[in-house]
Write a protein that holds these residues in place. Structure first.
Motif, PDB file in Angstrom:
ATOM      1  N   MET A 143       0.847  -1.208   0.000  1.00 52.84           N
ATOM      2  CA  MET A 143       0.000   0.000   0.000  1.00 52.84           C
ATOM      3  C   MET A 143       0.874   1.247   0.000  1.00 52.84           C
ATOM      4  O   MET A 143       1.858   1.332   0.738  1.00 52.84           O
ATOM      5  CB  MET A 143      -0.881   0.008   1.245  1.00 52.84           C
TER       6      MET A 143
ATOM      7  N   GLU B 185      -2.739   6.567   6.596  1.00 48.41           N
ATOM      8  CA  GLU B 185      -2.107   6.362   7.899  1.00 48.41           C
ATOM      9  C   GLU B 185      -1.674   7.682   8.532  1.00 48.41           C
ATOM     10  O   GLU B 185      -0.839   7.707   9.422  1.00 48.41           O
ATOM     11  CB  GLU B 185      -0.903   5.412   7.752  1.00 48.41           C
TER      12      GLU B 185
ATOM     13  N   TYR C 173      -6.873  -4.439   6.323  1.00 49.08           N
ATOM     14  CA  TYR C 173      -6.897  -3.865   4.978  1.00 49.08           C
ATOM     15  C   TYR C 173      -7.011  -4.990   3.968  1.00 49.08           C
ATOM     16  O   TYR C 173      -6.586  -6.122   4.228  1.00 49.08           O
ATOM     17  CB  TYR C 173      -5.677  -2.983   4.705  1.00 49.08           C
TER      18      TYR C 173
ATOM     19  N   ALA D 237      -3.438  -6.571   8.656  1.00 53.21           N
ATOM     20  CA  ALA D 237      -2.337  -7.288   9.251  1.00 53.21           C
ATOM     21  C   ALA D 237      -2.407  -7.054  10.756  1.00 53.21           C
ATOM     22  O   ALA D 237      -2.879  -6.015  11.210  1.00 53.21           O
ATOM     23  CB  ALA D 237      -1.007  -6.756   8.730  1.00 53.21           C
TER      24      ALA D 237
ATOM     25  N   ARG E 189       8.100  -6.126  10.682  1.00 51.04           N
ATOM     26  CA  ARG E 189       8.365  -4.729  10.299  1.00 51.04           C
ATOM     27  C   ARG E 189       9.540  -4.212  11.127  1.00 51.04           C
ATOM     28  O   ARG E 189       9.582  -4.432  12.337  1.00 51.04           O
ATOM     29  CB  ARG E 189       7.146  -3.860  10.597  1.00 51.04           C
TER      30      ARG E 189
ATOM     31  N   ARG F 158       6.071   0.527   9.009  1.00 46.51           N
ATOM     32  CA  ARG F 158       4.891   0.176   8.207  1.00 46.51           C
ATOM     33  C   ARG F 158       4.944   0.765   6.805  1.00 46.51           C
ATOM     34  O   ARG F 158       4.000   0.603   6.032  1.00 46.51           O
ATOM     35  CB  ARG F 158       3.610   0.701   8.881  1.00 46.51           C
TER      36      ARG F 158
HETATM   37  N1  GLY Z   1       1.771  -0.917   5.964  1.00 45.40           N
HETATM   38  C1  GLY Z   1       0.938  -1.967   6.395  1.00 45.40           C
HETATM   39  C2  GLY Z   1       1.434  -2.738   7.515  1.00 45.40           C
HETATM   40  O1  GLY Z   1       2.500  -2.498   8.020  1.00 45.40           O
HETATM   41  O2  GLY Z   1       0.742  -3.619   7.950  1.00 45.40           O
END
Ligand code: GLY
Length: 378
Positions: free
Chosen positions: A48, A54, A260, A273, A316, A342
């Motif tokens: 995304m 965000e 999402y 997620a 992440r 993210r």
């Molecule tokens: N950018 C989406 C996530 O980290 O889940």
């Protein structure tokens, strides 16, 4: 600097992207990747490109960085697709952030007001108006924000394209080859140690994602404060009757996980997620998968019949303030590009262009200056 030897630690989209730009400019670049290139967070991501979805007022410098990176995407896509001779699945259908009950609408309003205060291009929709854009949305959808300029890219295709473009420009890639230590002498980075011995470098770039803090040779003051943040995900196969074009995100005031749904051109529907502080644990859990499926099903009831193609969990790389760490360090010739948390896929173009420029010219652009490591010691 174009003729110098540059060593990059970490072959995700950040390391590959910077490496590609440097190799293209004529530098001699070697990437050491502990596993397979681009198979960690870059692979797990949903792709995304959503600085607006965000956005939070307290993170306005990060929002600016995200918007600037999004603005560079068209150039990035053109250049990468031409060099790699393949598509990276860039899609511009926009993002719908939806709410399903009054508490969600309240939270959506709050987000909408913050986005408007930031001058962002967003539109408030009723549930009916949202369903006019995506008819598969639940009749329960109460309201939505339409972020018409939050897009998506196929991150796995981008990994393949970056690897191809990097190597076509002469970049060297060593997979399954971790850097064990960065050698620093008199506050200058001079080489790295790998399983094959010491490799001299004029510049060492650390872009090892959530493993960035684990490389030896960095004292406490310069060790990047990065930790892994687990995200469980799954992919469904869209079938006839379930056509989704926009990215759909939920705001759920009363549930632990907002979800999402990201539709790919090949028919996959990515659902994510969770966000869990579990160290390097990448196991899937019943609770995690349950929350994702429940959230996705509530938003789009028709997914009930769809086959599940894949499940996975990614890590992440989150810094102490969840913003990336970009640029020079107190050690000469040691540059960081890590901690994208993210936003790694969104921030790849700006990171690649600006860090390559820094390495080639010594110039730190205004846009990345707030993200240097020294912010943690101020
Ligand atoms: N950018 C989406 C996530 O980290 O889940």
């Amino acid at each position: 600097m174009a003729h110098k030897q540059i060593i990059i630690i970490g072959g995700g989209v950040i390391g590959l992207g910077i490496g590609w730009q440097l190799a293209k400019a004529g530098a001699s670049v070697t990437i050491y990747e502990r596993g397979e290139a681009g198979r960690a967070a870059s692979w797990a991501a949903a792709g995304m490109l959503a600085p607006l979805a965000e956005a939070h007022t307290e993170e306005s410098v990060l929002l600016k960085l995200g918007c600037e990176s999004l603005a560079r995407y068209p150039q990035w896509v053109r250049e990468l697709e031409a060099d790699a001779e393949m598509s990276i699945g860039y899609r511009m259908e926009g993002t719908l952030i939806i709410g399903l009950e009054p508490d969600d609408t309240h939270q959506l309003r709050h987000l909408y007001t913050a986005q408007q205060d930031l001058g962002l291009d967003v539109e408030w929709l009723s549930g009916r108006e949202a369903r006019e854009i995506e008819p598969v949305l639940s009749p329960r959808v109460t309201a939505a924000i339409h972020c018409t300029t939050d897009y998506q890219v196929d991150n796995r295709q981008m990994v393949a394209a970056l690897q191809r473009a990097y190597q076509a420009c002469g970049g060297v890639l060593h997979e399954n080859s971790a850097v064990e230590r960065i050698v620093i002498e008199n506050r200058i980075a001079t080489s790295v140690q790998t399983q094959d011995g010491f490799q001299a470098a004029d510049v060492v770039l650390l872009s090892a994602g959530c493993w960035s803090a684990q490389v030896d040779g960095l004292s406490e003051t310069i060790r990047p404060p990065i930790r892994p943040v687990k995200g469980q995900m799954l992919a469904l196969q869209m079938e006839e009757g379930i056509a989704i074009n926009s990215v759909i995100r939920t705001v759920r005031a009363r549930y632990p996980t907002s979800v999402y749904l990201v539709p790919r051109t090949d028919g996959r529907l990515i659902v994510g997620a969770t966000s869990e502080e579990m160290g390097f644990d990448t196991r899937l859990t019943v609770g995690g998968v349950f929350e994702l499926l429940r959230g996705a099903w509530e938003a789009v009831p028709g997914i009930y019949e769809l086959p599940i193609l894949e499940t996975w969990a990614g890590l992440r790389p989150g810094s102490r303030d969840n913003a990336p760490i970009l640029g020079e360090t107190p050690v000469e010739n040691l540059i960081y590009a890590t901690g994208h948390y993210r936003n790694g896929i969104l921030l790849t173009p700006i990171t690649a262009y600006e860090i390559a420029k820094l390495i080639l010219t010594g110039e730190t652009s205004e846009i990345i200056a707030p993200f240097q490591l020294d912010r943690f010691s101020k």
